[in-house]
Design a protein around this motif. Sequence first.
Motif, PDB file in Angstrom:
ATOM      1  N   LEU A  27      24.286  18.886 -27.913  1.00 26.21           N
ATOM      2  CA  LEU A  27      25.459  18.170 -28.411  1.00 26.21           C
ATOM      3  C   LEU A  27      25.256  17.745 -29.865  1.00 26.21           C
ATOM      4  O   LEU A  27      24.212  17.197 -30.229  1.00 26.21           O
ATOM      5  N   GLY A  28      26.256  18.014 -30.684  1.00 22.26           N
ATOM      6  CA  GLY A  28      26.177  17.606 -32.088  1.00 22.26           C
ATOM      7  C   GLY A  28      27.523  17.807 -32.766  1.00 22.26           C
ATOM      8  O   GLY A  28      28.536  18.035 -32.100  1.00 22.26           O
ATOM      9  N   GLU A  29      27.511  17.714 -34.090  1.00 22.73           N
ATOM     10  CA  GLU A  29      28.764  17.857 -34.838  1.00 22.73           C
ATOM     11  C   GLU A  29      29.045  19.323 -35.140  1.00 22.73           C
ATOM     12  O   GLU A  29      28.172  20.075 -35.558  1.00 22.73           O
ATOM     13  N   LEU A  30      30.293  19.684 -34.924  1.00 25.87           N
ATOM     14  CA  LEU A  30      30.727  21.059 -35.138  1.00 25.87           C
ATOM     15  C   LEU A  30      30.992  21.306 -36.626  1.00 25.87           C
ATOM     16  O   LEU A  30      31.657  20.507 -37.286  1.00 25.87           O
ATOM     17  N   VAL A  31      30.437  22.417 -37.118  1.00 22.77           N
ATOM     18  CA  VAL A  31      30.585  22.774 -38.531  1.00 22.77           C
ATOM     19  C   VAL A  31      31.126  24.199 -38.593  1.00 22.77           C
ATOM     20  O   VAL A  31      30.698  25.053 -37.812  1.00 22.77           O
ATOM     21  N   ILE A  42      32.521  30.905 -38.498  1.00 21.64           N
ATOM     22  CA  ILE A  42      31.158  30.794 -37.971  1.00 21.64           C
ATOM     23  C   ILE A  42      30.902  29.346 -37.574  1.00 21.64           C
ATOM     24  O   ILE A  42      30.935  28.461 -38.427  1.00 21.64           O
ATOM     25  N   PRO A  43      30.643  29.112 -36.299  1.00 26.62           N
ATOM     26  CA  PRO A  43      30.381  27.734 -35.876  1.00 26.62           C
ATOM     27  C   PRO A  43      28.889  27.404 -35.926  1.00 26.62           C
ATOM     28  O   PRO A  43      28.040  28.272 -35.712  1.00 26.62           O
ATOM     29  N   GLU A  44      28.595  26.162 -36.228  1.00 27.33           N
ATOM     30  CA  GLU A  44      27.227  25.651 -36.125  1.00 27.33           C
ATOM     31  C   GLU A  44      27.337  24.265 -35.503  1.00 27.33           C
ATOM     32  O   GLU A  44      28.359  23.600 -35.636  1.00 27.33           O
ATOM     33  N   ILE A  45      26.269  23.840 -34.835  1.00 28.70           N
ATOM     34  CA  ILE A  45      26.207  22.464 -34.346  1.00 28.70           C
ATOM     35  C   ILE A  45      25.060  21.795 -35.082  1.00 28.70           C
ATOM     36  O   ILE A  45      23.938  22.316 -35.114  1.00 28.70           O
ATOM     37  N   ILE A  46      25.351  20.667 -35.712  1.00 31.28           N
ATOM     38  CA  ILE A  46      24.297  19.967 -36.448  1.00 31.28           C
ATOM     39  C   ILE A  46      24.116  18.552 -35.902  1.00 31.28           C
ATOM     40  O   ILE A  46      25.006  18.002 -35.262  1.00 31.28           O
ATOM     41  N   ASN A  47      22.963  18.006 -36.175  1.00 33.33           N
ATOM     42  CA  ASN A  47      22.736  16.591 -35.918  1.00 33.33           C
ATOM     43  C   ASN A  47      23.409  15.838 -37.068  1.00 33.33           C
ATOM     44  O   ASN A  47      23.035  16.018 -38.228  1.00 33.33           O
ATOM     45  N   PRO A  48      24.430  15.018 -36.775  1.00 37.68           N
ATOM     46  CA  PRO A  48      25.175  14.376 -37.872  1.00 37.68           C
ATOM     47  C   PRO A  48      24.335  13.421 -38.719  1.00 37.68           C
ATOM     48  O   PRO A  48      24.721  13.080 -39.835  1.00 37.68           O
ATOM     49  N   GLU A  49      23.187  12.991 -38.196  1.00 34.37           N
ATOM     50  CA  GLU A  49      22.324  12.083 -38.963  1.00 34.37           C
ATOM     51  C   GLU A  49      21.377  12.880 -39.857  1.00 34.37           C
ATOM     52  O   GLU A  49      21.320  12.670 -41.065  1.00 34.37           O
ATOM     53  N   THR A  50      20.614  13.799 -39.254  1.00 35.79           N
ATOM     54  CA  THR A  50      19.595  14.535 -40.008  1.00 35.79           C
ATOM     55  C   THR A  50      20.150  15.794 -40.655  1.00 35.79           C
ATOM     56  O   THR A  50      19.518  16.379 -41.522  1.00 35.79           O
ATOM     57  N   LEU A  51      21.334  16.236 -40.233  1.00 37.58           N
ATOM     58  CA  LEU A  51      22.012  17.427 -40.737  1.00 37.58           C
ATOM     59  C   LEU A  51      21.313  18.737 -40.376  1.00 37.58           C
ATOM     60  O   LEU A  51      21.675  19.798 -40.868  1.00 37.58           O
ATOM     61  N   GLU A  52      20.314  18.666 -39.503  1.00 37.46           N
ATOM     62  CA  GLU A  52      19.642  19.912 -39.121  1.00 37.46           C
ATOM     63  C   GLU A  52      20.460  20.637 -38.048  1.00 37.46           C
ATOM     64  O   GLU A  52      21.166  20.028 -37.259  1.00 37.46           O
TER      65      GLU A  52
END
Lengths: 141, 433
Positions: free
Chosen positions: B279-283, B262-272
């Motif tokens: 664009l954000g960090e892939l989780v 299951i992919p999610e994209i988060i804001n690497p700073e706020t983690l939301e």
Amino acid sequence: MIIKQLSVFLEDKTGRLTEITRILAENDINISAFTVAEASDYGILRLIVGRPELALQVLKENGFSVNTTDVIGMIVPHEPGGLHQALKILSMNNVSIDYMYAFALENSASVVFRPSVIEKAIEVLQKNKMELLRTSQIYQL
Amino acid sequence: MIWNETIECADRQTLTEIQSNRFATMIERMYYNVPFYRKELQKIGLEPGDITSIGQLKDLPFTTKQDLRDNYPFGLFTVPQSEIVRLHASSGTTGKPTVVGYTRKDIDMWSEVVARSLTMAGVTKNDIIQVAYGYGLFTGGMGLHYGAEKIGASVIPISGGNTKKQLQLMVDFGSTALACTPSYAAFLGESIEKEGISPKDIKLKAGIFGAEPWTEEMRVQIEKLLGIKAYDIYGLSEVIGPGVSMECEYQCGSHVFEDHFIPEIINPETLEVLPYGELGELVFTTVTKEAMPLLRYRTRDLTRLHIDQCACGRTLVRMDKCLGRSDDMLIIRGVNVFPSQVEAVLLDMSETTPHYQLIVTRENNLDALEIRVEVDDQFWSDEIKVLEGLKKRISHNIASTLGLSAKIKLVEPGNIERSEGKAKRVIDNRHIQ
């Protein structure tokens, strides 16, 4: 008898040597002898100057990696076999030479070298009546 | 061609139901078998029965590479060792590698996602696939191998390197597909002429390339050199290896195999969690992996997810090519490199100070790493042999730590650019993004 030689790290980049000569000139420091040793992507400038302490200080202030190394200066008879005679004395006494460079001095030839054991080199050369350069002589050249 | 149409073209509701069921089961397994996860879930007052829907994922804690290191080697396994049939590992930053374990069912699942990936690239049982990824602890070789066998293709397990032999077998066996890193593919392509081989004798039609970032320009170049269509395969060993996502023939992002990952994209700073398209960090959360499931694992890769329907008919979410990292990790010749590893090597050596800079370039399609080390009065010697010896030792220590050879260049003090008092550690001239 021990001469303070300056050793400067030279990055492989145009203009570094010029920068050094500029700094020395501006500080009224005279160069008596020098050599550049070249490695794959850097070099080492070895030089003998009048006022080595001042030269060390101003080069350091200008961001150069520089230190001093103890070397010996020797006057070699300007005739065939002159250098051979001096080197024979050192090798017979198990003193090796890390590096060496030469320069002319009026009617005689001089060499500057870095022996493996500096005190022993001085001792055996003097015992064999080889003429070593005095610090005052070379700094004032 | 679609390998598993039921899943790959499932409607969103069906997929969400599958995900939710599997997710609930996985949380239960994690909670009862892994002290680390139990502690993390207890911190937020959660018990296994509370999880019923994948929608609850956003409220759960993240897992990081540091957590994997802290639980080295088998601390995050949810099954006893007797159930583990395979161990892979990737190079580590502190000398300790990241270890991943697989049960027999995990290997089956991995083979399934790689089979789907290869099918996307048009590979069938009628193909001869040359697997030039490294075989060993690295997941590339074995991952592609099992997937290719699953679809019934003929596999040449040649592994990496030995370019002359690669090309000889490519011609003699008539390989129709090639799997390796994109830089090696380009290198092979450029070697064809040098080896005196006529491009007409190369039967390749598809290439499956991954394990390192590459550009569209490289794709064009590889396609021209090898006369193929080049596909991007994405994966990371922590999640499974290659086969986490894959490009279809429309090449508009890689389809993520969402029934497993299951992919999610988060804001690497706020983690939301960010919406699709941002664009954000892939989780990743793995919902079927038995040996080492991961809960919201932060990949540090920066990308976007897209949910709009792809022309190929697959409904699976697509991810863009990764646009960089939210940390300072570099991928050089397929090897993960953190600047901190170089710093650790230099700090370990008494004669060096940790003033360094990494210069990464791509020469003839192969990554090259140069490490500039500032000469400091502490270890500065008047003698070339001493400096050369030091260079050799730095080079040796770097190679044994990174698993990668680097050219060492000694530079003058203060030569390394400093911005706002902080040294600029990395110059990447490969222009991958």
